[in-house]
Scaffold this motif. Structure first.
Motif, mmCIF file in Angstrom:
data_model
loop_
_atom_site.group_PDB
_atom_site.id
_atom_site.type_symbol
_atom_site.label_atom_id
_atom_site.label_comp_id
_atom_site.label_asym_id
_atom_site.label_seq_id
_atom_site.Cartn_x
_atom_site.Cartn_y
_atom_site.Cartn_z
ATOM 1 N N GLU A 1 -7.261 30.415 0.305
ATOM 2 C CA GLU A 1 -7.641 29.256 -0.502
ATOM 3 C C GLU A 1 -6.620 28.983 -1.597
ATOM 4 N N ASN A 2 -5.745 29.950 -1.843
ATOM 5 C CA ASN A 2 -4.691 29.769 -2.837
ATOM 6 C C ASN A 2 -3.431 29.144 -2.250
ATOM 7 N N SER A 3 -3.428 28.926 -0.936
ATOM 8 C CA SER A 3 -2.256 28.353 -0.278
ATOM 9 C C SER A 3 -2.012 26.934 -0.764
ATOM 10 N N GLU A 4 -0.738 26.606 -0.949
ATOM 11 C CA GLU A 4 -0.385 25.254 -1.378
ATOM 12 C C GLU A 4 -0.791 24.233 -0.318
ATOM 13 N N PRO A 5 -1.399 23.123 -0.724
ATOM 14 C CA PRO A 5 -1.768 22.075 0.228
ATOM 15 C C PRO A 5 -0.549 21.557 0.982
ATOM 16 N N VAL A 6 -0.715 21.319 2.279
ATOM 17 C CA VAL A 6 0.383 20.804 3.101
ATOM 18 C C VAL A 6 -0.042 19.476 3.724
ATOM 19 N N ASP A 7 0.950 18.658 4.070
ATOM 20 C CA ASP A 7 0.697 17.383 4.729
ATOM 21 C C ASP A 7 0.441 17.641 6.209
ATOM 22 N N VAL A 8 -0.740 17.264 6.683
ATOM 23 C CA VAL A 8 -1.115 17.465 8.088
ATOM 24 C C VAL A 8 -1.148 16.103 8.774
ATOM 25 N N HIS B 1 -5.896 12.598 3.723
ATOM 26 C CA HIS B 1 -5.118 13.642 3.044
ATOM 27 C C HIS B 1 -5.854 14.049 1.770
ATOM 28 N N GLY B 2 -6.414 13.061 1.094
ATOM 29 C CA GLY B 2 -7.223 13.307 -0.087
ATOM 30 C C GLY B 2 -8.620 12.757 0.122
ATOM 31 N N VAL C 1 0.860 -1.187 0.000
ATOM 32 C CA VAL C 1 0.000 0.000 0.000
ATOM 33 C C VAL C 1 0.893 1.233 0.000
ATOM 34 N N LEU C 2 0.719 2.086 -1.020
ATOM 35 C CA LEU C 2 1.491 3.321 -1.149
ATOM 36 C C LEU C 2 0.528 4.501 -1.091
ATOM 37 N N SER C 3 0.730 5.367 -0.095
ATOM 38 C CA SER C 3 -0.086 6.572 0.042
ATOM 39 C C SER C 3 0.833 7.751 0.325
ATOM 40 N N LEU C 4 0.266 8.889 0.646
ATOM 41 C CA LEU C 4 1.075 10.082 0.850
ATOM 42 C C LEU C 4 2.091 9.868 1.967
ATOM 43 N N ASN C 5 3.378 9.894 1.598
ATOM 44 C CA ASN C 5 4.481 9.782 2.556
ATOM 45 C C ASN C 5 4.461 8.496 3.382
ATOM 46 N N ALA D 1 -10.700 20.016 -2.228
ATOM 47 C CA ALA D 1 -10.133 21.315 -1.851
ATOM 48 C C ALA D 1 -10.881 21.952 -0.691
ATOM 49 N N TYR D 2 -11.994 21.332 -0.265
ATOM 50 C CA TYR D 2 -12.763 21.802 0.885
ATOM 51 C C TYR D 2 -12.858 20.739 1.980
ATOM 52 N N ALA D 3 -12.693 19.461 1.605
ATOM 53 C CA ALA D 3 -12.936 18.381 2.566
ATOM 54 C C ALA D 3 -11.711 17.531 2.877
ATOM 55 N N GLY D 4 -10.620 17.683 2.109
ATOM 56 C CA GLY D 4 -9.395 16.958 2.440
ATOM 57 C C GLY D 4 -8.793 17.503 3.727
ATOM 58 N N ASN D 5 -7.948 16.712 4.371
ATOM 59 C CA ASN D 5 -7.328 17.170 5.630
ATOM 60 C C ASN D 5 -6.657 18.529 5.472
ATOM 61 N N TYR D 6 -5.893 18.683 4.384
ATOM 62 C CA TYR D 6 -5.175 19.946 4.181
ATOM 63 C C TYR D 6 -6.144 21.107 3.992
ATOM 64 N N ALA D 7 -7.309 20.820 3.390
ATOM 65 C CA ALA D 7 -8.295 21.879 3.151
ATOM 66 C C ALA D 7 -8.972 22.295 4.454
ATOM 67 N N ILE D 8 -9.324 21.309 5.278
ATOM 68 C CA ILE D 8 -9.926 21.622 6.580
ATOM 69 C C ILE D 8 -8.933 22.417 7.425
ATOM 70 N N TRP D 9 -7.674 21.991 7.426
ATOM 71 C CA TRP D 9 -6.622 22.680 8.174
ATOM 72 C C TRP D 9 -6.437 24.105 7.653
ATOM 73 N N ARG D 10 -6.409 24.254 6.337
ATOM 74 C CA ARG D 10 -6.216 25.564 5.709
ATOM 75 C C ARG D 10 -7.326 26.529 6.106
#
Length: 414
Positions: free
Chosen positions: A283-290, A222-223, A90-94, A267-276
């Motif tokens: 809303e233009n901020s680059e998505p980050v790993d949370v 994350h996604g 299984v390969l996912s973000l990081n 862009a509204y419901a992913g972890n990075y979006a909720i955090w942002r």
């Protein structure tokens, strides 16, 4: 000759039915298998005797409870754990995980690694995937000859026919034929699967009463991803990732998504979006790993009092709700499983989600839509990969019965 061919086909089908019944029920008696499959007792007795002799099935001892009942306790049939094994990747973000799973479906060895998937060069990422599999296969306690299949699940758009990852938000790299690479490296048949599809496969096995004909598995991590089952069959689209729910447009020209587009549900419901949104970032901020720990802390703060944290979860629920409502307008309402770390915060998401669904054509019966939650996606993805691989072993290697110890490549697999 044609009569012989039909007889072989019938024998293969009957063996497959018995193996499927045992895999689903665990340790059914021959009488229970007869009731499930419709096969005669004499047919089941003959097939089970062959499968036991071939080392594929074993007889299980009657339980203490069964021995207290009147009459002779019925002996159950069980899958022989040593008959074969499969490897899941299984390969996912990081994150990279591998597990060796025996024929009965139990994990017998596993390893996990943290990676920087967003910056790793192509050769390094491929090298990490092959190296982690090699370490498990070199385990002195593992009979490598028993490994019949490698199944890899990955986030993003996959092509199971081309056996490749076409695109993934976890890496800028594209078109990596992971299945071909693993198969060439280890000489073991390999497959490439979408992670959310594998979650749906696992749910069908875990709870066939709830997840049977039509249901949806939504990844809230994350996604945002989706596994969709219609009329009992996994919907895979043209390639194998037909359910890209997270990249449906929620607001045209809206918030920046990891995919590079704007206004996606993710862009509204992913972890990075909720955090942002919770941190008041653009809303233009680059998505980050949370991290999962940070997301759990954010949810706790949102529960404590009204504020930007709670509003961020409301926005997430709204995006998910409109997306699901539009989907239900096409396929009708169906049970939904919310999976991933943000599923643990579903209490914060659900009110806005249901309100949004109710405003859509698919939400006319929104009160009948049911949700269940599972906060950890890895076990489901791994289980789905394992069951996809193990059922292949059942149907394509052991059911034909030409030689139970010979795998798809002609190698000893047990």
């Amino acid at each position: 000759m044609s009569v012989g061919i039909r007889h072989d086909d019938l024998r293969r089908r009957n063996r497959a039915m018995v193996l499927s019944a045992v895999r689903r029920a665990g340790q059914p008696s021959r009488t229970e298998i007869a009731a499930t499959t419709g096969l005669s007792h004499s047919t089941i007795s003959a097939i089970s005797s062959d499968l036991i002799q071939e080392g594929i099935l074993t007889e299980s001892k009657p339980s203490e409870t069964a021995s207290l009942k009147r009459g002779r306790p019925q002996v159950g049939l069980a899958l022989n754990p040593e008959a074969a094994a499969v490897v899941t990747v299984v390969l996912s973000l990081n994150f990279l995980s591998v597990a060796v799973i025996d024929y009965a479906g139990q994990v017998i060895a596993e390893e996990q690694r943290r990676l920087d998937t967003l910056t790793m060069p192509r050769d390094e990422l491929i090298g990490e995937c092959t190296a982690i599999v090699r370490r498990r296969l070199e385990d002195p306690d593992l009979d490598v000859g028993s490994v019949a299949r490698i199944a890899m699940g990955i986030q993003g758009i996959t092509d199971s026919h081309a056996r490749a990852m076409l695109w993934s938000p976890i890496t800028p790299l594209t078109d990596i034929p992971f299945a071909d690479i693993l198969e060439k490296e280890f000489g073991i048949p390999a497959t490439m699967e979408n992670d959310c599809n594998m979650m749906a496969v696992a749910l069908q096995w875990r709870d066939p009463d709830r997840y049977r004909d039509n249901f949806i598995a939504i990844l809230l991590s994350h996604g945002i991803g989706m596994g969709l089952v219609l009329k009992g069959e996994l919907f895979t689209g043209t390639h194998s990732s037909g359910g890209e729910f997270g990249h449906m447009i929620h607001r045209p020209g809206g918030a920046l998504c990891r995919c590079g587009r704007r206004g996606c549900v993710e862009a509204y419901a992913g972890n990075y979006a909720i955090w942002r949104n919770a941190k008041g970032m653009s809303e233009n901020s680059e998505p980050v790993d949370v991290s999962d720990a940070d997301m759990r802390a954010l949810a706790a703060k949102a529960r404590e009092s009204a504020g930007p944290e709670r509003e961020a979860y409301r926005k997430a629920g709204e995006a998910l709700g409109f997306g699901l409502g539009n989907l239900f307008a096409l396929i009708d309402p169906a049970p939904v499983a919310m999976v991933g770390v943000s599923a643990a915060a579903f209490d914060l998401i659900e009110p806005a989600l249901r309100e949004a669904i109710a405003q859509t054509a698919g939400g006319q019966h929104s009160k009948s839509i049911s949700f269940d939650t599972e906060p950890n996606e890895l076990p489901l993805i791994r289980e789905g990969c394992a069951m996809r691989a193990l059922t292949f072993v059942d149907q394509e290697i052991f059911a034909p019965g030409v030689h139970a110890r010979t795998g798809a490549t002609g190698k000893n697999v047990a």
